[in-house]
Design a protein around this motif. Structure first.
Motif, PDB file in Angstrom:
ATOM      1  N   VAL A   1     -24.277 -13.769 -28.241  1.00 50.89           N
ATOM      2  CA  VAL A   1     -25.483 -13.349 -27.535  1.00 50.89           C
ATOM      3  C   VAL A   1     -26.631 -14.171 -28.120  1.00 50.89           C
ATOM      4  O   VAL A   1     -26.876 -14.128 -29.327  1.00 50.89           O
ATOM      5  CB  VAL A   1     -25.750 -11.843 -27.718  1.00 50.89           C
ATOM      6  CG1 VAL A   1     -27.019 -11.444 -26.976  1.00 50.89           C
ATOM      7  CG2 VAL A   1     -24.560 -11.023 -27.241  1.00 50.89           C
ATOM      8  N   LEU A   2     -27.297 -14.930 -27.276  1.00 52.93           N
ATOM      9  CA  LEU A   2     -28.318 -15.858 -27.752  1.00 52.93           C
ATOM     10  C   LEU A   2     -29.718 -15.339 -27.455  1.00 52.93           C
ATOM     11  O   LEU A   2     -29.963 -14.743 -26.398  1.00 52.93           O
ATOM     12  CB  LEU A   2     -28.143 -17.224 -27.081  1.00 52.93           C
ATOM     13  CG  LEU A   2     -26.779 -17.880 -27.239  1.00 52.93           C
ATOM     14  CD1 LEU A   2     -26.790 -19.262 -26.580  1.00 52.93           C
ATOM     15  CD2 LEU A   2     -26.385 -17.998 -28.694  1.00 52.93           C
ATOM     16  N   CYS A   3     -30.628 -15.599 -28.380  1.00 59.66           N
ATOM     17  CA  CYS A   3     -32.047 -15.280 -28.195  1.00 59.66           C
ATOM     18  C   CYS A   3     -32.737 -16.520 -27.625  1.00 59.66           C
ATOM     19  O   CYS A   3     -32.718 -17.592 -28.246  1.00 59.66           O
ATOM     20  CB  CYS A   3     -32.655 -14.903 -29.541  1.00 59.66           C
ATOM     21  SG  CYS A   3     -34.460 -14.779 -29.508  1.00 59.66           S
ATOM     22  N   SER A   4     -33.364 -16.379 -26.488  1.00 57.68           N
ATOM     23  CA  SER A   4     -33.942 -17.566 -25.836  1.00 57.68           C
ATOM     24  C   SER A   4     -35.035 -18.206 -26.684  1.00 57.68           C
ATOM     25  O   SER A   4     -35.218 -19.419 -26.678  1.00 57.68           O
ATOM     26  CB  SER A   4     -34.485 -17.192 -24.452  1.00 57.68           C
ATOM     27  OG  SER A   4     -35.653 -16.399 -24.566  1.00 57.68           O
TER      28      SER A   4
ATOM     29  N   VAL B   1     -23.879 -14.791 -23.514  1.00 55.94           N
ATOM     30  CA  VAL B   1     -24.982 -14.116 -22.826  1.00 55.94           C
ATOM     31  C   VAL B   1     -26.294 -14.538 -23.474  1.00 55.94           C
ATOM     32  O   VAL B   1     -26.397 -14.610 -24.699  1.00 55.94           O
ATOM     33  CB  VAL B   1     -24.837 -12.576 -22.888  1.00 55.94           C
ATOM     34  CG1 VAL B   1     -25.993 -11.905 -22.155  1.00 55.94           C
ATOM     35  CG2 VAL B   1     -23.506 -12.138 -22.294  1.00 55.94           C
ATOM     36  N   ILE B   2     -27.280 -14.846 -22.634  1.00 49.69           N
ATOM     37  CA  ILE B   2     -28.621 -15.192 -23.103  1.00 49.69           C
ATOM     38  C   ILE B   2     -29.546 -14.005 -22.869  1.00 49.69           C
ATOM     39  O   ILE B   2     -29.595 -13.479 -21.754  1.00 49.69           O
ATOM     40  CB  ILE B   2     -29.165 -16.423 -22.336  1.00 49.69           C
ATOM     41  CG1 ILE B   2     -28.303 -17.654 -22.595  1.00 49.69           C
ATOM     42  CG2 ILE B   2     -30.621 -16.680 -22.695  1.00 49.69           C
ATOM     43  CD1 ILE B   2     -28.560 -18.805 -21.631  1.00 49.69           C
ATOM     44  N   LEU B   3     -30.250 -13.580 -23.916  1.00 52.56           N
ATOM     45  CA  LEU B   3     -31.333 -12.609 -23.719  1.00 52.56           C
ATOM     46  C   LEU B   3     -32.603 -13.408 -23.504  1.00 52.56           C
ATOM     47  O   LEU B   3     -33.092 -14.070 -24.425  1.00 52.56           O
ATOM     48  CB  LEU B   3     -31.467 -11.695 -24.936  1.00 52.56           C
ATOM     49  CG  LEU B   3     -30.306 -10.752 -25.239  1.00 52.56           C
ATOM     50  CD1 LEU B   3     -30.738  -9.712 -26.287  1.00 52.56           C
ATOM     51  CD2 LEU B   3     -29.821 -10.027 -23.991  1.00 52.56           C
ATOM     52  N   GLY B   4     -33.123 -13.373 -22.300  1.00 55.00           N
ATOM     53  CA  GLY B   4     -34.225 -14.253 -21.936  1.00 55.00           C
ATOM     54  C   GLY B   4     -35.584 -13.594 -22.056  1.00 55.00           C
ATOM     55  O   GLY B   4     -35.761 -12.441 -21.664  1.00 55.00           O
ATOM     56  N   GLY B   5     -36.559 -14.337 -22.572  1.00 53.74           N
ATOM     57  CA  GLY B   5     -37.935 -13.881 -22.540  1.00 53.74           C
ATOM     58  C   GLY B   5     -38.449 -13.391 -23.879  1.00 53.74           C
ATOM     59  O   GLY B   5     -37.688 -12.951 -24.752  1.00 53.74           O
TER      60      GLY B   5
END
Lengths: 251, 251, 251, 251, 251, 251
Positions: free
Chosen positions: E198-201, E176-180
């Motif tokens: 879980v990735l930080c964009s 899952v990407i946390l975008g923004g």
């Protein structure tokens, strides 16, 4: 200018209704003339009926198409569309294709509501074949066929609104098309309940054919490139003649 | 067991030839019986002729399909294929689809060589619609139609070989399909010159239908889910009856 | 004629069962001979096990493939399929690919039910890679693995039927494939409860390989175009020899 | 931190060369350690060799992967990539995938030049499967294999430049990737002749793995969701243990 | 080396926060310098705002890009990405594209969670346009915008975790990407609750730009092929100059 | 009824010419009113110029759109199209999208000829994003820009005809679109030399907007679903107001 409106089904009363809608929208000097399929189903409720309608549409064009300024294939699902284009020197518009184009003028994803369960897979395939797989949010059919809805539109309004709402809220549609002759005229009554545009496939087909009129003018020929002449048996004389002498589009 | 071989064109001599090829490949107890289109083109040379052939194929099935153990739609390009499947309780095999399946048993990309320029775009669209856009290296047509090649196959061998070689060397085909009744029987003569498999669409269709025979046994029903009954006019009695009483596949 | 049936897993009892099913379907003169993976997992439950099975399948072919008239890769998911085709002078059939072809003879969209959660994404990718992204309605796995179902098929029937029904009613499948050796033989028992065709992947694989037999005859070579000879270490002698002397398919 | 560099082929000298390139690029505290395939081809020149390399790559990871901070699958074409990711708790980078990502940082379409004709269809399929069908302008192979080029890079420069130029001028590439260990180090020498970026697949793989290092830190687990434990035979003890006890990624 | 970090929005405080995150990750000798959009929305909440941001991003690059070693377009959704690449002699990285690449290093399907309902269709289109239609499991937005979450991240953690869990359990995401910018820094806190990466964009964008640094060195030019010089009015002097004298990438 | 014709470029003389063409085609009661971009390139010759034009188009709409019955984005390539649709309560037509729809009324595959090399990749991406990847036979650009052709159309006719012929004979186009303001009015002169339809993008855009006029009537709102209000800086007052108070399309 005369425009040939082909009802690929065999219900002459539906043809009359479609012609009336079209002529009410036509500007001065443009007259829609109806052609009803000489054979086939009263309305399309199966793939088999749709295949027959493709033949009937071409037959109607061969018989009545001479001199028309454009052709409206007034059957949502557009049976025989590419075959007509191959043979026609003037633009041919199908209700489903025209409605998709109209919907995409207003938003990025459209849903379709029509009558008859057989249309769900058939229309999904049709729009995918036309490049709209990603733009189509989904096809939903209402239990009664289009013909049945035509008989009692009032009873169908609540059902239609709920189905359109499902297109928007569950499928992500930004625009909804009411497809088919049976639902003609209902879009304007469903739209206020939805908050997003609801398009009538018949009206959109008429608008597209009127738009194409000018397009035809000034062009010597049109259509697709490859038809070759061939002898036939058992067809109407006009259709046999058309296949024996197809238009030559090759440069 | 009887298998219905439908020639969707109207050339009875071609039907006879296709039936002869099929019966020569059939095991004991299996007999192919031919059905020729009652109306339409001698061979398909346009989209219009193909649309009419779809109707003719369904008509032939409605008239002669009763009791058949399987159906072979023996017309490369498979007009009416899905409509037949919708109506048939037994497997329906099309030459083009079966040939693609056979080609993909041998390699990852296949080319098609057939007669008649109209087939180039039509077959490209057909295979794309069946999921083979990436697997199809290209369709090449030879100038004479399939019917003309059937008349003088010797003269066509050099041309065919050169065209097949172009499929391999220019398009990247790993397998080549010779499509259509007109080219039936030539694959075995072209293959030795190529070094890659060359398939005969008619033979592959026959093999696929024989493979499907067992598949049909033991199954109550088959086909597609959605046909609804509908009244018709102007059709053959058998076809009218079929549309009035379509099979019910719904679980 | 001898046909090599490769079980890319290492369960010899499963191989025996698959061979028995195949030989029961074989006509006179055709004998299926089993080959079991010499190394790898008892059954495939991960991508890693599948990758190993690809190697094991090629190893089995190199060791036992000489003189076979065709090859059946009897492992649903078809590990090593294209590598086998590249090296084989005769047709190679995979269970999953053959089942998709068989399903599409009967309808336009198929669902898959198999054992083992790892197969859900793997099969979805497999069918997409083969051009069936639009034709696949979805893959559903049942909690027990195929091997566990093989041990107690009775207990699995109700679960299987419910899962197949979900394929039809929720996913839109027109045909359902029961995939894998563990589910072999159950299709005929599930089908009556469904109302739509339910296919056994093993039976469809056998049918496809029988259909391909004739196809192989009369062809000098086949397969894919590009393998180049290369030296290896640590492989079985037969596999090392095959990579050192790959078939030459180039025209 | 130790990074496992897997050469899925069996050429230990190539492994040494790849490790040297990687360590020359590594910051302080990061060490690349090589693992060479225990079995399989000296270099991949066929689909069969590629399938074996997938097994060899997983075997190498099972044997030497413990404690690594990331994995670089240093074989252009990335055999076993998804299987490694399924089993690995740390990021796994493949040369081909990383190079595509790097190319798309610079332009919209990339071409690939590599050694060995077998790679043309294999890489085309690989990139299509990764979503890059539209971004890949094409794969061109040079007649000598990567291994041969490695032996005499000077002689290959003119050929490489001409092939890269064809990618740009005929195929529309905006960036060109030189793929494979055999071409490592040549990109910087070809680039000045081209005027568009030319990327070295090994350098891009190293850059991607270094970029991923921080990504791994602070994460408990990673990879794909579905592997289930399974018993095996005939595998290396480490690989057997890994398949018996796969990581659990399920939430 | 100086890296230009472009915040295409007009919130200077967000720029400062992004620069702080980036510089905390930068090795010695690398400094991120921020550029804030001179005009446009505080944050992007509509397609119109996104289109304006594309202009603002190019304007920022024209004004402050001279001499930068790379460009980080630090706005999830990457407005103006290809235009920047066309004009830039050094690599340009977008947060969304870089995050997709990072996610695909760990698994086969990724989900996206971001703030602001307008991003759901916009990001779905963005990833489809980049070839990730099949890899994207879906985009889910949380009711507050990214800016609102930035103001009170604690309150958002439970909501974020539940949304990420829906990506995994309902959509099939493996990563899952946390975008923004609004969600920057939260990935590390959400990941432990999920069990999948879980990735930080923002962090992934920084990692990608650092990876690309070496890539730029040694290359004369880069970017896309076709920009032609053109006169403009009403633009900032730097932007006008850039369009008047675009880089020449043609070989 | 007033229709807003937006020239997203900054050449007022081109705007005047486009308005003249449109008003010559308009029925009584319909008047096209021009809006020229307040900033940006004289004509679009790069991706950067196109991105700026997207902003300029929205700015023009915000400033002059109030009360318009429809919007014609009269710039082939349609910069800002979806952003305009999101904000507009009335239909928005783009030249490129409308021309594709018109071409597909006449045939199955269309080619594009336009001025300026930068448009080749940009238009290929545009049509692919709109679902026309398979229908587009290719984009060919002529060496002079559209503006240059506009200055000396006579000299360009032979070149244009040859390029159109290449679309048909080499790319398989059945219809050719002359794209852009610079080529407006030349289609009718090129068509007779081709034998297949040649469409003028400006005329097709006008026809589509006239067709959409009725569509707008009777509908409360339209457009896309998701814009949220946001504060801005540095924009024209009208544009700032529009972003602060976007239309609410949610049902």
């Amino acid at each position: 200018m005369r425009i040939l409106l082909i009802n690929a089904n065999t219900s002459a009363d539906i043809t009359d209704r479609l012609v009336a809608i079209a002529n009410a929208m036509a500007p001065d000097g443009v007259v829609f003339e109806g052609a009803t399929g000489r054979f086939g189903a009263r309305y399309i409720a199966s793939r088999a009926a749709s295949a027959i309608a493709g033949h009937a549409a071409i037959d109607a064009f061969a018989t009545q198409g001479e001199g028309a300024g454009a052709v409206l294939l007034a059957c949502f699902g557009d049976p025989g569309l590419d075959a007509l284009r191959e043979m026609s020197p003037v633009p041919v518009i199908g209700l489903a294709e025209a409605s998709a184009g109209a919907a995409l003028r207003l938003g990025a994803r459209f849903g379709v509501v029509t009558g008859g369960a057989a249309w769900q897979p058939m229309l999904t395939e049709f729009f995918a074949g036309r490049g709209h797989a990603a733009a189509l949010s989904g096809v939903r059919t209402v239990a009664p066929t289009g013909a049945e809805i035509a008989r009692d539109p009032e009873a169908a309004l609540a059902l239609l609104s709920a189905t359109c709402r499902a297109c928007v809220e569950q499928d992500g549609a930004e625009v909804v098309i009411l497809g088919g002759a049976g639902l003609a005229g209902l879009a304007a009554r469903v739209a206020p309940r939805l908050g997003v545009p609801v398009l009538c496939s018949v009206e959109e087909g008429v608008r597209a054919v009127l738009a194409a009129l000018g397009q035809a003018g000034g062009q010597a020929g049109a259509g697709m490139l490859a038809p070759a002449p061939v002898e036939t048996i058992g067809l109407s004389p006009a259709l046999a003649s058309m296949l024996r002498n197809p238009p030559c589009h090759r440069p």
